[in-house]
Design a protein around this motif. Structure first.
Motif, PDB file in Angstrom:
ATOM      1  N   SER A 184      -7.238   7.417  -5.369  1.00 61.51           N
ATOM      2  CA  SER A 184      -7.915   5.373  -5.215  1.00 61.51           C
ATOM      3  C   SER A 184      -8.103   5.299  -6.386  1.00 61.51           C
ATOM      4  CB  SER A 184      -9.040   6.402  -4.414  1.00 61.51           C
ATOM      5  OG  SER A 184      -9.312   4.961  -4.064  1.00 61.51           O
ATOM      6  N   ASP A 186      -8.382   0.994   1.967  1.00 60.66           N
ATOM      7  CA  ASP A 186      -8.094   0.561   2.675  1.00 60.66           C
ATOM      8  C   ASP A 186      -7.950   0.068   4.668  1.00 60.66           C
ATOM      9  OD1 ASP A 186      -8.257  -2.874   1.525  1.00 60.66           O
ATOM     10  OD2 ASP A 186      -6.126  -2.908   2.348  1.00 60.66           O
ATOM     11  N   GLU A 187      -7.552   1.471   4.497  1.00 60.21           N
ATOM     12  CA  GLU A 187      -6.555   1.420   5.957  1.00 60.21           C
ATOM     13  C   GLU A 187      -6.823   2.891   6.716  1.00 60.21           C
ATOM     14  OE1 GLU A 187      -3.249  -0.958   7.104  1.00 60.21           O
ATOM     15  OE2 GLU A 187      -4.456  -2.980   6.499  1.00 60.21           O
ATOM     16  N   ILE A 234     -13.842   0.149   8.080  1.00 69.52           N
ATOM     17  CA  ILE A 234     -12.162  -0.831   7.992  1.00 69.52           C
ATOM     18  C   ILE A 234     -11.299  -0.984   8.737  1.00 69.52           C
ATOM     19  CG2 ILE A 234     -12.667  -0.150   5.711  1.00 69.52           C
ATOM     20  CD1 ILE A 234     -10.842   2.305   5.517  1.00 69.52           C
ATOM     21  N   LYS A 273      -8.345   1.145  -4.321  1.00 70.23           N
ATOM     22  CA  LYS A 273      -9.071   1.665  -2.930  1.00 70.23           C
ATOM     23  C   LYS A 273      -7.690   0.364  -2.196  1.00 70.23           C
ATOM     24  CE  LYS A 273     -12.963   1.788  -0.579  1.00 70.23           C
ATOM     25  NZ  LYS A 273     -12.294   0.115   0.687  1.00 70.23           N
ATOM     26  N   LYS A 274      -7.801  -0.494  -2.669  1.00 72.80           N
ATOM     27  CA  LYS A 274      -7.337  -2.009  -1.442  1.00 72.80           C
ATOM     28  C   LYS A 274      -5.654  -1.601  -1.938  1.00 72.80           C
ATOM     29  CE  LYS A 274     -10.681  -4.154  -0.596  1.00 72.80           C
ATOM     30  NZ  LYS A 274     -10.875  -4.408   1.150  1.00 72.80           N
ATOM     31  N   HIS A 296       0.874  -0.884   0.084  1.00 74.50           N
ATOM     32  CA  HIS A 296       0.261  -0.043  -0.360  1.00 74.50           C
ATOM     33  C   HIS A 296       0.686   1.724  -0.676  1.00 74.50           C
ATOM     34  CE1 HIS A 296      -2.776  -2.530   1.679  1.00 74.50           C
ATOM     35  NE2 HIS A 296      -3.594  -2.297   1.922  1.00 74.50           N
TER      36      HIS A 296
END
Length: 274
Positions: free
Chosen positions: A128, A177-178, A207, A133-134, A106
């Motif tokens: 994003s 994602d976080e 999340i 997003k992940k 990430h």
């Protein structure tokens, strides 16, 4: 709760600093610890212990004479543990893809999505959408003023107008994602956590959220787990014996691994053991 390790890089060295003392002027900060080992050493250690989701943070600005040395250290760590580490510090739309290609799971972003103290949703959406997003972690690190927690940027030196609230977390979680949240006022002090911030974050839980700042003992981990409703991941920096502190790294791993990640999982375990 998961343990999320850190590799903080400043002036080309792995360090632990007091977050509130970091200054771009003369690239200075109050240091708690300067490692003899390089960033790749810590990456290999975390890989050996199968710890994922740790973060590499570049603590010099891009205009610093030390920035390329920071990037070289970070690149070596990403190569040593491909897919196991996140990276932040000067991440933009232009360089995010390169860090992913270099092995980051990430990228971590704050300053790029803020301008004049406000969230640039156009930048956030484009970032994003571009990397996915992940692959995106939003750093909502904050400092307390007037009884609330304002998001800070530029290595925790500049206050924005944005306040960390449940409403804001709801607005931003569709892009990332976080979340990574340093309590910057206590970062590097090992003097106790920001309990009000932890309570707010623990009440949310949509999340993954990693909390960093102030952990100095196993009692602090107990408080974090209780007030955070066992929903928050944790970073321990200056207090860890890896970085000159008193908390044994292996015992921290044992602590987090013996506690389920969420209240729902804890309830499931209790059902299984009846």
């Amino acid at each position: 709760m998961e343990f999320r390790p850190c590799i903080d890089i400043h002036n080309g060295k792995v360090k632990q600093i007091v977050g509130g003392t970091l200054s771009d002027q003369d690239d200075c900060a109050q240091e708690n610890f300067v490692a003899a080992q390089d960033a790749a050493f810590y990456a290999r250690l975390y890989q050996k212990d199968q710890i994922r989701g740790g973060h590499i943070i570049l603590l010099n600005p891009q205009q610093s004479a030390w920035y390329e040395a920071d990037v070289a250290q970070a690149s070596a760590a990403l190569s040593a543990y491909p897919g196991g580490l996140q990276i932040g510090g000067g991440v933009t739309l232009e360089n995010a893809g390169r860090y992913i290609e270099a092995g980051a799971s990430h990228v971590i972003v704050t300053s790029y999505v803020f301008q004049d103290g406000r969230i640039r949703y156009d930048r956030l959406k484009k970032l994003s959408d571009t990397i996915g997003k992940k692959r995106l972690v939003l750093d909502l690190s904050c400092r307390r003023a007037d009884g609330v927690y304002y998001i800070v940027t530029d290595r925790w030196q500049k206050f924005t107008q944005e306040i960390v609230t449940v409403k804001l977390l709801d607005e931003l979680c569709s892009y990332a994602d976080e979340f990574l949240i340093h309590a910057a006022d206590v970062e590097g002090k090992a003097s106790g956590i920001e309990t009000e911030l932890v309570k707010m974050l623990g009440s949310w839980g949509k999340i993954p959220v990693t909390y960093a700042g102030g952990v100095g003992s196993f009692k602090d981990l107990d408080i974090l787990r209780t007030y955070g409703k066992n929903r928050l991941n944790v970073t321990v920096g200056s207090a860890l014996d890896l970085f000159g502190g008193t908390m044994p790294y292996q015992k921290v791993l044992e602590y987090v691994r013996q506690h389920p990640d969420t209240p729902e999982q804890a309830a499931g375990e209790m059902t299984l053991h009846r």
